[in-house]
Design a protein around this motif. Structure first.
Motif, PDB file in Angstrom:
ATOM      1  N   THR A 273       0.862  -1.186   0.000  1.00 50.61           N
ATOM      2  CA  THR A 273       0.000   0.000   0.000  1.00 50.61           C
ATOM      3  C   THR A 273       0.890   1.225   0.000  1.00 50.61           C
ATOM      4  OG1 THR A 273      -1.738  -1.165   1.211  1.00 50.61           O
ATOM      5  CG2 THR A 273      -1.804   1.242   1.238  1.00 50.61           C
ATOM      6  N   ASP A 275       1.542   5.687  -0.661  1.00 53.70           N
ATOM      7  CA  ASP A 275       0.931   6.995  -0.435  1.00 53.70           C
ATOM      8  C   ASP A 275       0.634   7.699  -1.763  1.00 53.70           C
ATOM      9  OD1 ASP A 275       3.323   8.143  -1.358  1.00 53.70           O
ATOM     10  OD2 ASP A 275       4.111   8.446   0.674  1.00 53.70           O
ATOM     11  N   ARG A 294       3.518   2.457   2.497  1.00 56.30           N
ATOM     12  CA  ARG A 294       2.928   2.668   3.823  1.00 56.30           C
ATOM     13  C   ARG A 294       2.640   1.361   4.557  1.00 56.30           C
ATOM     14  NH1 ARG A 294       5.102   6.386   3.950  1.00 56.30           N
ATOM     15  NH2 ARG A 294       4.519   8.548   3.605  1.00 56.30           N
ATOM     16  N   ARG A 295       2.378   0.295   3.809  1.00 53.30           N
ATOM     17  CA  ARG A 295       2.029  -0.964   4.472  1.00 53.30           C
ATOM     18  C   ARG A 295       2.431  -2.140   3.575  1.00 53.30           C
ATOM     19  NH1 ARG A 295      -2.686   0.315   5.399  1.00 53.30           N
ATOM     20  NH2 ARG A 295      -3.943  -0.888   3.894  1.00 53.30           N
ATOM     21  N   GLU A 311      -3.969   4.061  -0.809  1.00 54.34           N
ATOM     22  CA  GLU A 311      -4.427   3.951   0.582  1.00 54.34           C
ATOM     23  C   GLU A 311      -5.933   3.755   0.685  1.00 54.34           C
ATOM     24  OE1 GLU A 311      -1.742   6.127   3.659  1.00 54.34           O
ATOM     25  OE2 GLU A 311      -1.869   7.493   1.931  1.00 54.34           O
TER      26      GLU A 311
END
Length: 362
Positions: A273, A275, A294-295, A311
């Motif tokens: 994931t 940004d 981000r993940r 996101e």
């Protein structure tokens, strides 16, 4: 990209390299290189050279004899290529591969990155199957298919197979005077397969059958392929001047074929994931850097396919990830210059390189 067989490179009766022929081919390569064209060579000949040095008797070699001959011959073969190209100020780099290097995604990425770096540095990679460790069960069996695998691995525009014949005919021209030469093969049909000798067999191994099989591999990856007569001096120049040959046409470019393969042929093993800034960068054709991630979800290994999402959950792309899931999680949100400090080794600057990305909508 060029493929040179041992019968062209080595005088088997004397067990010696054809120095004048290699020097002439090096002239052709230098002319292309001087125009900014990237050139890679797949070269046979190590066993043919090595068996002479070791005084092996004529006839088929046992596996261990072939491996020993290759160990000796590879040194000589690399030296001959290096010397021939160095006369034109070109650096040669030797790459020995096994089937796993193009079929395992992790090793595929390593082999691809090394080869592309050599080309970026304007060297000429000289590739051969690593016969010193290959076995009869895992070998490619011929350098035609090896060349096609490498061509698709690096995204080559053209693969030229030099042979003792000037292309594909409707029948063997040596035995059938009515055989017609085929200058262009737009699609490999069952009829084309039949012209090449039917299903692969031990008797047809290494002949036109393997060249058509190589063409199937090449064009599926977007690489055009040509079969040309390599027995003449300056064989590339001869083709450029109109010598007869056979073209196998690809239906797409290497880049488009690679994107299709990544987007639709590989099962994603995880999700990244990212940004909004990274999402914009991807749409603009940039690589995915760790700072924009981000993940990390899922368990995956380097070279596996992953889904890349915004996101809000929107799928943005698929790509081949440059890190295992554990390492990816450790460097997410970090700048590329921090990777070595976090992981303890330099790693690659991109989490997913742009050449390994298939963006939705492209």
């Amino acid at each position: 990209m060029l493929k040179v067989g041992s019968a062209l490179l080595v005088d088997r009766a004397r067990g010696r390299l054809r120095h004048a022929w290699l020097a002439a081919l090096a002239e052709d390569i230098a002319e292309l290189h001087g125009r900014g064209v990237d050139v890679l060579v797949v070269s046979s000949g190590s066993i043919a050279l090595g068996r002479t040095v070791l005084n092996f008797s004529p006839g088929p070699l046992r596996l261990e004899e072939s491996q020993a001959a290759a160990a000796v011959g590879q040194i000589a073969l690399a030296r001959h290529w290096s010397e021939a190209l160095s006369h034109h100020g070109i650096v040669a780099g030797q790459i020995l591969v096994t089937p796993q290097d193009t079929e395992s995604r992790r090793r595929y990425l390593n082999a691809r990155a090394t080869t592309l770096k050599l080309l970026e540095e304007r060297a000429v990679p000289v590739v051969n199957e690593n016969d010193t460790v290959a076995t009869s069960e895992i070998r490619y069996g011929d350098n035609d298919r090896l060349a096609a695998r490498v061509a698709t691995m690096i995204g080559a525009d053209l693969l030229v197979l030099f042979s003792d014949i000037d292309g594909l005919y409707t029948a063997p021209p040596a035995s059938d005077p009515t055989a017609e030469h085929l200058p262009v093969i737009a699609r490999i049909t069952p009829e084309i397969d039949a012209m090449a000798g039917g299903p692969a067999s031990e008797l047809s191994r290494g002949g036109m059958r393997t060249k058509v099989e190589a063409a199937k591999i090449a064009i599926s990856g977007g690489t055009q392929m040509m079969i040309a007569d390599g027995r003449v001096k300056n064989p590339l120049k001869a083709v450029a001047n109109g010598a007869r040959c056979s073209w196998f046409l690809a239906g797409s470019t290497p880049g488009a074929a690679r994107k299709t393969w990544i987007a639709g042929s590989l099962e994603p093993r995880g999700t990244l994931t990212i940004d909004a800034g990274a999402a914009r960068a991807l749409q603009g054709g940039a690589s995915l850097l760790p700072v924009g991630v981000r993940r990390v979800e899922g368990s995956f290994s380097r070279g596996d396919a992953v889904t890349i999402r915004a996101e809000d959950g929107t799928v943005l792309a698929r790509g081949l990830v440059a890190y295992d899931s554990e390492d990816a999680a450790r460097i997410l949100g970090r700048s590329s210059r921090e990777i070595e400090a976090v992981l303890g080794y330099p790693g690659r600057a991109a989490m997913v390189h742009r050449d390994d990305l298939a963006v939705v909508g492209d």
